[in-house]
Design a protein around this motif. Structure first.
Motif, PDB file in Angstrom:
ATOM      1  N   UNK A   1       0.981  -1.069  -0.086  1.00  7.12           N
ATOM      2  CA  UNK A   1       0.104   0.027   0.079  1.00  7.12           C
ATOM      3  C   UNK A   1       0.874   1.346  -0.078  1.00  7.12           C
ATOM      4  N   UNK A   2       0.579   2.176  -0.781  1.00  8.80           N
ATOM      5  CA  UNK A   2       1.273   3.490  -0.769  1.00  8.80           C
ATOM      6  C   UNK A   2       0.949   4.480   0.386  1.00  8.80           C
ATOM      7  N   UNK A   3      -0.312   4.603   0.586  1.00  7.44           N
ATOM      8  CA  UNK A   3      -1.090   5.374   1.529  1.00  7.44           C
ATOM      9  C   UNK A   3      -2.084   4.780   2.252  1.00  7.44           C
ATOM     10  N   UNK A   4      -2.103   4.841   3.574  1.00 10.75           N
ATOM     11  CA  UNK A   4      -3.267   4.046   4.424  1.00 10.75           C
ATOM     12  C   UNK A   4      -3.105   5.209   5.676  1.00 10.75           C
ATOM     13  N   UNK A   5      -4.376   5.915   5.702  1.00 12.26           N
ATOM     14  CA  UNK A   5      -4.691   6.751   6.685  1.00 12.26           C
ATOM     15  C   UNK A   5      -5.926   6.671   7.147  1.00 12.26           C
TER      16      UNK A   5
ATOM     17  N   UNK B   1      -8.217   1.107  16.772  1.00 11.17           N
ATOM     18  CA  UNK B   1      -7.261   0.524  15.776  1.00 11.17           C
ATOM     19  C   UNK B   1      -6.085   1.308  15.924  1.00 11.17           C
ATOM     20  N   UNK B   2      -5.982   2.606  15.974  1.00  8.64           N
ATOM     21  CA  UNK B   2      -4.640   3.413  16.190  1.00  8.64           C
ATOM     22  C   UNK B   2      -3.999   2.821  17.324  1.00  8.64           C
ATOM     23  N   UNK B   3      -4.723   2.749  18.502  1.00 12.38           N
ATOM     24  CA  UNK B   3      -4.005   2.275  19.818  1.00 12.38           C
ATOM     25  C   UNK B   3      -3.481   0.802  19.739  1.00 12.38           C
TER      26      UNK B   3
ATOM     27  N   UNK C   1       5.304  12.884   8.601  1.00 11.39           N
ATOM     28  CA  UNK C   1       3.941  12.648   8.983  1.00 11.39           C
ATOM     29  C   UNK C   1       3.076  13.274   7.685  1.00 11.39           C
ATOM     30  N   UNK C   2       2.171  12.504   7.424  1.00 13.98           N
ATOM     31  CA  UNK C   2       1.164  12.598   6.384  1.00 13.98           C
ATOM     32  C   UNK C   2       0.014  13.389   6.833  1.00 13.98           C
TER      33      UNK C   2
ATOM     34  N   UNK D   1       3.234   5.531  11.301  1.00 14.47           N
ATOM     35  CA  UNK D   1       2.559   6.759  10.776  1.00 14.47           C
ATOM     36  C   UNK D   1       1.207   6.615  10.940  1.00 14.47           C
ATOM     37  N   UNK D   2       0.592   5.334  10.537  1.00 17.24           N
ATOM     38  CA  UNK D   2      -0.718   5.310  10.654  1.00 17.24           C
ATOM     39  C   UNK D   2      -1.324   5.484  12.322  1.00 17.24           C
ATOM     40  N   UNK D   3      -0.637   4.990  13.265  1.00 16.71           N
ATOM     41  CA  UNK D   3      -1.059   5.132  14.655  1.00 16.71           C
ATOM     42  C   UNK D   3      -0.841   6.517  15.288  1.00 16.71           C
TER      43      UNK D   3
END
Length: 182
Positions: free
Chosen positions: A11-15, A50-52, A75-76, A144-146
Motif C-alpha cells: 500500500x502506498x498510503x493508508x490513513x 485501531x490506532x491504539x 507525517x502525512x 505513521x498510521x498510529x
C-alpha cells in the motif's frame, strides 16, 4: 454471492481521516496504491481503538526484538483524497503481525447484522462472507498510521474541564454545574 476483498499489498498510503465539523465528523480509513483508492467508514471509537492497537503491536515487536529498526516516515497531514466513495461501514477489525514479511496486517470487515454476536473475521472462501479491506503495512507505515490516527481522533471538540463531556461551540449543560452552561 462471494465477498469483495480489497487487497493492498503493498500500500502506498493508508490513513485515517474525517469529513465534517467537530461533533458531526464522519471517520474514514482510506487505502491507496497508484490510482486505486478504497475508502471505508467507521466509528470514532473504532478508529481510536485501531490506532491504539497498531501502536501497541509496534511496542510489542520492539520489546520482543530490540534490534528491529524501521525508518520514521514524514507525517502525512494531507486530507483524504476526494471524492470519497464509502465502500462499506466497518464491523469487525482484525490486526496481526506477519513475522515472515515483518508487516502488520490490518483487516477491516463490512458490518453485518450478525456482528453483534460475531467477534471474529469470516473466511474469504465462505460464500456469504462480508466484504473485506485487507492492507499490509510496513512497520514504518504502521507507526505513521498510529500517530496520524491519534492526532485525528484527538482533534475533535475539547472536553469540559469539570465533567469531561465534549463542549460544542455554543457550550454545553454541565452536570457538575447543576445544568448551568459552561
Amino acid at each position: 454471492m462471494s465477498p469483495i476483498v480489497y487487497e493492498f499489498n503493498p500500500v502506498e498510503r493508508f490513513v485515517c481521516g474525517t469529513v465534517g465539523e467537530p461533533g458531526e465528523r464522519s471517520f474514514f480509513i482510506q487505502a491507496r496504491t497508484g490510482s486505486r483508492i478504497t475508502s471505508v467508514a467507521l466509528e470514532k471509537i473504532q478508529a481510536a481503538a485501531l490506532g491504539d492497537r497498531v501502536g501497541a503491536i509496534l511496542k510489542e515487536i520492539k520489546r520482543a526484538n530490540p534490534l528491529i529498526a524501521y525508518p520514521k516516515l514524514i507525517a502525512d497531514t494531507e486530507p483524504l483524497e476526494q471524492p470519497i466513495f464509502e465502500e462499506f461501514r466497518v464491523g469487525v477489525i482484525g490486526l496481526s503481525f506477519v513475522t515472515d514479511t515483518e508487516m502488520v496486517l490490518v483487516e477491516l470487515q463490512c458490518a453485518t447484522p450478525a456482528d453483534s454476536e460475531e467477534e471474529e473475521l469470516a473466511d474469504d472462501d465462505e460464500e456469504e462472507a462480508p466484504d473485506l479491506l485487507r492492507v499490509s503495512l510496513t512497520l514504518a507505515q504502521a507507526d505513521a498510521f498510529a500517530k496520524r490516527t491519534a492526532a485525528v481522533v484527538g482533534a475533535g471538540r475539547l472536553p469540559c474541564p469539570f465533567c469531561g463531556i465534549p463542549i460544542d461551540n455554543s457550550g454545553h449543560l454541565c452536570p457538575r454545574a447543576n445544568g448551568y452552561r459552561r
